[in-house]
Design an enzyme around this catalytic site. Structure first.
Site, PDB file in Angstrom:
ATOM      1  N   GLU A  31       7.358  -0.850   1.266  1.00 56.12           N
ATOM      2  CA  GLU A  31       6.086  -1.352   0.735  1.00 56.12           C
ATOM      3  C   GLU A  31       5.124  -1.772   1.848  1.00 56.12           C
ATOM      4  OE1 GLU A  31       5.522  -0.743  -2.147  1.00 56.12           O
ATOM      5  OE2 GLU A  31       7.395  -0.825  -3.259  1.00 56.12           O
ATOM      6  N   HIS A  32       3.873  -1.344   1.707  1.00 54.12           N
ATOM      7  CA  HIS A  32       2.784  -1.612   2.663  1.00 54.12           C
ATOM      8  C   HIS A  32       3.102  -1.035   4.043  1.00 54.12           C
ATOM      9  CE1 HIS A  32       0.206  -4.335   0.195  1.00 54.12           C
ATOM     10  NE2 HIS A  32       1.328  -4.418  -0.489  1.00 54.12           N
ATOM     11  N   THR A  33       3.948  -0.021   4.037  1.00 52.45           N
ATOM     12  CA  THR A  33       4.249   0.707   5.276  1.00 52.45           C
ATOM     13  C   THR A  33       3.440   1.993   5.374  1.00 52.45           C
ATOM     14  OG1 THR A  33       6.131   1.699   4.120  1.00 52.45           O
ATOM     15  CG2 THR A  33       6.598  -0.196   5.530  1.00 52.45           C
ATOM     16  N   ASP A  34       2.832   2.401   4.265  1.00 54.89           N
ATOM     17  CA  ASP A  34       2.156   3.706   4.279  1.00 54.89           C
ATOM     18  C   ASP A  34       0.877   3.685   5.096  1.00 54.89           C
ATOM     19  OD1 ASP A  34       1.000   2.068   2.357  1.00 54.89           O
ATOM     20  OD2 ASP A  34       0.781   3.648   0.845  1.00 54.89           O
ATOM     21  N   GLY A 120      -1.923  -0.718 -14.465  1.00 52.01           N
ATOM     22  CA  GLY A 120      -1.908  -2.047 -13.876  1.00 52.01           C
ATOM     23  C   GLY A 120      -0.531  -2.596 -13.626  1.00 52.01           C
ATOM     24  N   GLY A 122       1.635  -1.142 -11.070  1.00 52.99           N
ATOM     25  CA  GLY A 122       2.123  -0.805  -9.738  1.00 52.99           C
ATOM     26  C   GLY A 122       2.883   0.488  -9.651  1.00 52.99           C
ATOM     27  N   SER A 124       1.153   3.484  -9.941  1.00 52.29           N
ATOM     28  CA  SER A 124       0.165   4.444  -9.487  1.00 52.29           C
ATOM     29  C   SER A 124      -0.429   5.312 -10.592  1.00 52.29           C
ATOM     30  CB  SER A 124       0.772   5.334  -8.399  1.00 52.29           C
ATOM     31  OG  SER A 124      -0.234   5.994  -7.684  1.00 52.29           O
ATOM     32  N   SER A 126      -3.562   5.280 -11.215  1.00 51.19           N
ATOM     33  CA  SER A 126      -4.842   5.746 -10.679  1.00 51.19           C
ATOM     34  C   SER A 126      -4.671   6.990  -9.815  1.00 51.19           C
ATOM     35  CB  SER A 126      -5.518   4.633  -9.875  1.00 51.19           C
ATOM     36  OG  SER A 126      -4.701   4.215  -8.800  1.00 51.19           O
ATOM     37  N   ASP A 170       1.171   7.361  -2.613  1.00 52.80           N
ATOM     38  CA  ASP A 170       1.073   7.629  -4.045  1.00 52.80           C
ATOM     39  C   ASP A 170       0.552   9.032  -4.314  1.00 52.80           C
ATOM     40  OD1 ASP A 170       1.806   5.004  -4.184  1.00 52.80           O
ATOM     41  OD2 ASP A 170      -0.119   4.274  -4.919  1.00 52.80           O
TER      42      ASP A 170
END
Length: 361
Positions: A31-34, A120, A122, A124, A126, A170
């Site tokens: 997570e938050h590594t992309d 909403g 998590g 993806s 969107s 994503d």
């Protein structure tokens, strides 16, 4: 005529010509590594968005209908709204397609959106919307983009047009991923591997019932904190930093250090998780999921007390691993369960969650 084409015909009173599908995803670890040039390990979910399009010959407007919102909107330009409407994702896709292909005729289209992806949460929704829309436009205009370029354009829509500071994970897995396989991605080089998921284990999502919105949450703040860490360490990407290179003394702000610590250790966990998956060592894989959630909660502070409790209960109920998945600040947890113990885990978790909160991977 299939059911989607019938719906299209009923709404727009004309025939459709092209369609495309894109699926949501769950990130198993990373997570938050992309957007920091690191590694991620997502897989596709069965939930999907379908886009059906056709030429509007009745007047000079674009028309879009969302089956989820039961709303039809007409528009004549690709200017983003001031209220963050669902239509902005469609407008954004049209904008980037025409921006890259200035020679295209500005043909007015009818666009139908059908989706069963929980929004909403998590996983993806969107990105699936953008990928499916871009794939349908790619076919309609016969542009010839490959799946990787579709993913790059979809990220451009979300980052530059919508304004969410995310990475490309994503969009890549939604555009290229295959069901039943994990998608190991190097977000810096965009090299990827498809790895079989084991038949005797399963992953299960649980809805924490906490809504999240990347635009309004602390997601963009975390993004900025990690960019600050890169400035302090004088590196372009935290993904290139090893744990022994992360010198705490370089940080005047302990908070920024903790954010960087999560990403640096998460990158290593993700690479290790890939190797355990290749060996089918799911006990060690689950252990890494647990460590990932602790880091996500304590160092990155992207969890909540309610989510932490849900994770704890899942592990106590027999899951080998459980963690908050996605951008954080609510959404789904993902649990790894040995199939022969699934019923016991499920019945135990029913004490805490209603049946409609369980989602299969």
């Amino acid at each position: 005529m299939n059911i989607h084409n019938k719906i299209f015909n009923n709404i727009f009173n004309c025939e459709s010509s092209h369609s495309a599908v894109a699926h949501s995803r769950v990130n198993l670890i990373g997570e938050h590594t992309d957007y920091t040039g690191g590694y991620v390990l997502p897989c596709l979910l069965p939930y999907k968005t379908t886009i059906i399009i056709g030429k509007n010959t009745s007047n000079k407007t674009y028309n879009a209908y969302s089956d989820f919102f039961k709303e039809k909107i007409s528009f004549t330009n690709f200017i983003k709204s001031s209220s963050n409407e669902w239509l902005d994702y469609i407008k954004g896709c049209l904008f980037v397609i025409h921006d890259e292909n200035r020679e295209l005729d500005n043909t007015c289209l009818n666009i139908l959106i059908i989706s069963d992806i929980p929004m909403g949460r998590g996983i993806s929704s969107s990105s699936a919307l953008c990928v499916a829309t871009l794939k349908s436009l790619n076919e309609y205009y016969n542009i010839g983009y490959d799946e990787k370029h579709i993913a790059i354009l979809a990220q451009k829509v979300e980052r530059d047009y919508i304004g969410v500071s995310g990475g490309i994970m994503d969009q890549m897995v939604s555009s290229i991923g295959i069901h039943g396989k994990a998608f190991f991605l190097d977000c810096l080089t965009l090299k990827y591997e498809l790895i079989n998921l084991p038949n005797n284990y399963c992953f299960e999502l649980l809805d924490s019932e906490i809504q999240r919105d990347n635009r309004n949450s602390a997601y963009n703040k975390r993004h900025d904190e990690l960019k600050k860490a890169e400035e302090i360490l004088k590196v372009e990407n935290l993904g290139s930093v090893k744990i022994d290179q992360l010198n705490k003394n370089k940080f005047n702000d302990l908070l920024i250090y903790k954010r960087a610590l999560h990403v640096v250790t998460e990158n290593q966990r993700t690479k290790d998780a890939k190797n355990f998956l290749l060996k089918q060592d799911m006990k060690q894989f689950g252990h890494l999921m647990n460590l990932s959630h602790i880091s996500y909660s304590q160092d990155f502070e992207a969890s909540t007390k309610d989510v932490d409790l849900l994770v704890k209960r899942s592990i106590e109920s027999g899951a080998l691993g459980c963690r908050l998945t996605g951008g954080g600040f609510g959404g789904f947890t993902v649990s790894l369960i040995e199939k022969k113990h699934y019923d016991k885990w499920y019945n135990q978790m029913l004490k805490f969650c209603s049946k409609d909160k369980f989602f299969n991977v």
